[in-house]
Scaffold this active site. Structure first.
Site, PDB file in Angstrom:
ATOM      1  CB  CYS A 127      -0.912   0.002   1.216  1.00 49.26           C
ATOM      2  SG  CYS A 127      -1.879  -1.510   1.348  1.00 49.26           S
ATOM      3  CB  CYS A 344      -2.810   3.705  11.507  1.00 48.56           C
ATOM      4  SG  CYS A 344      -4.028   3.450  12.749  1.00 48.56           S
TER       5      CYS A 344
HETATM    6  N1  SAH Z   1      -2.241  -5.072   6.879  1.00 49.69           N
HETATM    7  C1  SAH Z   1      -3.444  -4.901   7.585  1.00 49.69           C
HETATM    8  C2  SAH Z   1      -3.170  -4.651   9.028  1.00 49.69           C
HETATM    9  C3  SAH Z   1      -2.392  -3.379   9.278  1.00 49.69           C
HETATM   10  S1  SAH Z   1      -3.500  -2.327  10.020  1.00 49.69           S
HETATM   11  C4  SAH Z   1      -4.264  -3.801   6.955  1.00 49.69           C
HETATM   12  O1  SAH Z   1      -3.738  -3.101   6.122  1.00 49.69           O
HETATM   13  O2  SAH Z   1      -5.437  -3.702   7.277  1.00 49.69           O
HETATM   14  C5  SAH Z   1      -2.837  -0.787   9.834  1.00 49.69           C
HETATM   15  C6  SAH Z   1      -3.913   0.194   9.443  1.00 49.69           C
HETATM   16  O3  SAH Z   1      -3.307   1.449   9.214  1.00 49.69           O
HETATM   17  C7  SAH Z   1      -4.578  -0.204   8.151  1.00 49.69           C
HETATM   18  O4  SAH Z   1      -5.923   0.199   8.145  1.00 49.69           O
HETATM   19  C8  SAH Z   1      -3.777   0.604   7.176  1.00 49.69           C
HETATM   20  O5  SAH Z   1      -4.413   0.725   5.941  1.00 49.69           O
HETATM   21  C9  SAH Z   1      -3.632   1.898   7.915  1.00 49.69           C
HETATM   22  N2  SAH Z   1      -2.552   2.751   7.424  1.00 49.69           N
HETATM   23  C10 SAH Z   1      -1.456   2.408   6.744  1.00 49.69           C
HETATM   24  N3  SAH Z   1      -0.683   3.489   6.485  1.00 49.69           N
HETATM   25  C11 SAH Z   1      -1.329   4.539   7.024  1.00 49.69           C
HETATM   26  C12 SAH Z   1      -1.035   5.928   7.123  1.00 49.69           C
HETATM   27  N4  SAH Z   1       0.073   6.457   6.604  1.00 49.69           N
HETATM   28  N5  SAH Z   1      -1.920   6.700   7.778  1.00 49.69           N
HETATM   29  C13 SAH Z   1      -3.041   6.184   8.338  1.00 49.69           C
HETATM   30  N6  SAH Z   1      -3.357   4.884   8.298  1.00 49.69           N
HETATM   31  C14 SAH Z   1      -2.514   4.069   7.648  1.00 49.69           C
HETATM   32 FE1  SF4 Z   2      -0.968  -2.335   3.318  1.00 50.90          FE
HETATM   33 FE2  SF4 Z   2      -1.527  -3.151   5.804  1.00 50.90          FE
HETATM   34 FE3  SF4 Z   2       0.601  -4.108   4.509  1.00 50.90          FE
HETATM   35 FE4  SF4 Z   2       0.608  -1.587   5.323  1.00 50.90          FE
HETATM   36  S1  SF4 Z   2       0.546  -3.385   6.633  1.00 50.90           S
HETATM   37  S2  SF4 Z   2       1.286  -2.353   3.298  1.00 50.90           S
HETATM   38  S3  SF4 Z   2      -1.541  -1.050   5.063  1.00 50.90           S
HETATM   39  S4  SF4 Z   2      -1.521  -4.374   3.936  1.00 50.90           S
END
Ligand code: SAH
Ligand code: SF4
Length: 354
Positions: A127, A344
Site C-alpha cells: 500500500c 497506523c
Molecule cells: N495489513 C493490515 C493490518 C495493518 S492495520 C491492513 O492493512 O489492514 C494498519 C492500518 O493502518 C490499516 O488500516 C492501514 O491501511 C492503515 N494505514 C497504513 N498506512 C497509514 C497511514 N500512513 N496513515 C493512516 N493509516 C494508515
Molecule cells: Fe498495506 Fe496493511 Fe501491509 Fe501496510 S501493513 S502495506 S496497510 S496491507
C-alpha cells in the site's frame, strides 16, 4: 530459513513449543515418557511468557533438559522502547530469534490496555501510504511470536492487556494459519485469557482469507482497510485492489456478515486531494449500503518516504458529517503515539529508522 514459518515447525531442528495448543504440549510430554501432570506444569510456564526452560521452577531438571533439546522458546527481546510524551503510548522494537525486527504498540484507553501486534516481518501488499510494506515481506510470524508481543508488553508495564488489534506490521490474512492459531491461543485460560470479542483483525482486503475466516465463525471484529470508494482511486494506492476490487471485497464482507452477524469496521485513511472530497463520501455511503458497519476515519499519518498528507481537520469533520447524514456510522480516530511514529501505518521492521 524458510520464508514462512508455521506453528510447530522444526526450526534449527527444534519445535516452536509456544505455538502448540495445550493438547499438543500434553502429547509431547507423554512422548517424552513423562507423567501427565507434568504437562499442566509445562503449559502454565509456556503461557506465562518465560524466555528459557530454566525458568520452569517446579519442573525437574531432566525434563527441562529434554525439552530444551527438542524445543525452542520463540520469545521477543526489546531492542528499543519509546514512550509517547503526549499520551503514554509505548512502542517496542522487538528482536526475534533469527535477528529480524518487528514493532508493537501498547495503548491505554478508558476501557483498558490494548496491544497492536505485528503479524509479519514487513508486508508484501505494498500500500502506497504505509511504512510497513516499503521493503516487502521478509517472513511471517509464528503464533508464538505474535503472542509474545502481548505477554511482554503486559509484563513490562505491570498491566493486564484486555484488547488486541492485529493492526501492526503485516497482512494477517497473508499469514492465515499462524494468525488463526494465535487467535485460538490468546484466549487460553492458563495464559492471557483474552476473548474473541476483544480482538480485531484488520485486512487490506484479502478476499480469499475473508471467506476462510468466515468458515471459522469466530466472534472477532473484522476491520477492512478500504481507504477509497472507487476502484480508480484504490488501484492507485492499494495494489491488492487489482486482484480483488471493491465490489468483490464488499460482497465478501456481506457474505461474512451473513455467517457471523458481526458488525464490520471499515478503516478509511483520509489523504488530502486523494480520497477526501464530498463526492468520495457520497460514493462511499452508497457502496456501504446494506452492510451493518462502522467507518473509522483516520487522518493519514506521515511516512517520510511518501508525500501523502492528511486534510485539514475541518475537511475531515465535513467528511464524517456527510457520511453520518447519509446514514453511515462514522467516527474520527484519535491519533495515539504521534511523537514516536507509533500510529497506523508507521510501524517498520528496521532498526535505526525510529
Ligand atoms: N495489513 C493490515 C493490518 C495493518 S492495520 C491492513 O492493512 O489492514 C494498519 C492500518 O493502518 C490499516 O488500516 C492501514 O491501511 C492503515 N494505514 C497504513 N498506512 C497509514 C497511514 N500512513 N496513515 C493512516 N493509516 C494508515
Ligand atoms: Fe498495506 Fe496493511 Fe501491509 Fe501496510 S501493513 S502495506 S496497510 S496491507
Amino acid at each position: 530459513m524458510p520464508s514462512f514459518i508455521k506453528a510447530g515447525d522444526i526450526i534449527q531442528s527444534k519445535i516452536d513449543i509456544c505455538s502448540l495448543y495445550d493438547e499438543e504440549i500434553s502429547e509431547l510430554i507423554l512422548k517424552l515418557d513423562e507423567p501427565k501432570f507434568r504437562a499442566n506444569q509445562v503449559i502454565k510456564w509456556i503461557r506465562s511468557g518465560i524466555n528459557s526452560f530454566e525458568d520452569m521452577k517446579n519442573v525437574p531438571l531432566s525434563l527441562r533438559q529434554k525439552l530444551s533439546e527438542k524445543c525452542y522458546i520463540a520469545g521477543v527481546t526489546v531492542a528499543k522502547k519509546l514512550v509517547s510524551k503526549i499520551d503514554g503510548t509505548v512502542k517496542y522494537l522487538y528482536k526475534l530469534f533469527d535477528g529480524e525486527y518487528i514493532e508493537s504498540v501498547l495503548m491505554k484507553y478508558e476501557h483498558g490496555y490494548t496491544v497492536c501486534v505485528s503479524t509479519q516481518v514487513g508486508c508484501r501488499m505494498g500500500c502506497k501510504f504505509c511504512a510497513s510494506g516499503l521493503n516487502g515481506l521478509t517472513r511471517s510470524l509464528t503464533a508464538s511470536e505474535i503472542l509474545a508481543q502481548i505477554i511482554f508488553a503486559g509484563k513490562d508495564n505491570g498491566v493486564r492487556v484486555s484488547n488486541v488489534v492485529m493492526m501492526g506490521m503485516g497482512e494477517p490474512l497473508d499469514n492465515f494459519d499462524n494468525c488463526v492459531r494465535f487467535l485460538k491461543l490468546v484466549g487460553d485460560q492458563n495464559g492471557l485469557g483474552i476473548g474473541y470479542r476483544h480482538i480485531s483483525l484488520s485486512t487490506s482486503g484479502v478476499v480469499s482469507g475473508i471467506y476462510k475466516l468466515s468458515e471459522l465463525n469466530l466472534p472477532i471484529t473484522l476491520s477492512i482497510s478500504l481507504h477509497a470508494p472507487t476502484d480508480e482511486i484504490r488501484n492507485k494506492t492499494m495494489p491488492v485492489n487489482k486482484k480483488w476490487n471493491i465490489d468483490t471485497l464488499l460482497t465478501a464482507c456481506k457474505d461474512y456478515q451473513k455467517v457471523t452477524t458481526r458488525r464490520i469496521s471499515f478503516e478509511y485513511a483520509l489523504i488530502e486531494g486523494v480520497n477526501d472530497s464530498p463526492e468520495c463520501a457520497k460514493i462511499l455511503a452508497q457502496k456501504l449500503k446494506g452492510i451493518m458497519c462502522h467507518v473509522n476515519l483516520i487522518p493519514a499519518n506521515p511516512v517520510a518516504e511518501n508525500s501523502f498528507k492528511k486534510p485539514d481537520i475541518s475537511k475531515i469533520r465535513d467528511f464524517r458529517d456527510m457520511l453520518t447524514k447519509l446514514g453511515v456510522n462514522a467516527t474520527i480516530r484519535r491519533t495515539l503515539g504521534s511523537d514516536i511514529n507509533a500510529s497506523c501505518g508507521q510501524l517498520r521492521k528496521r532498526e535505526g529508522v525510529l
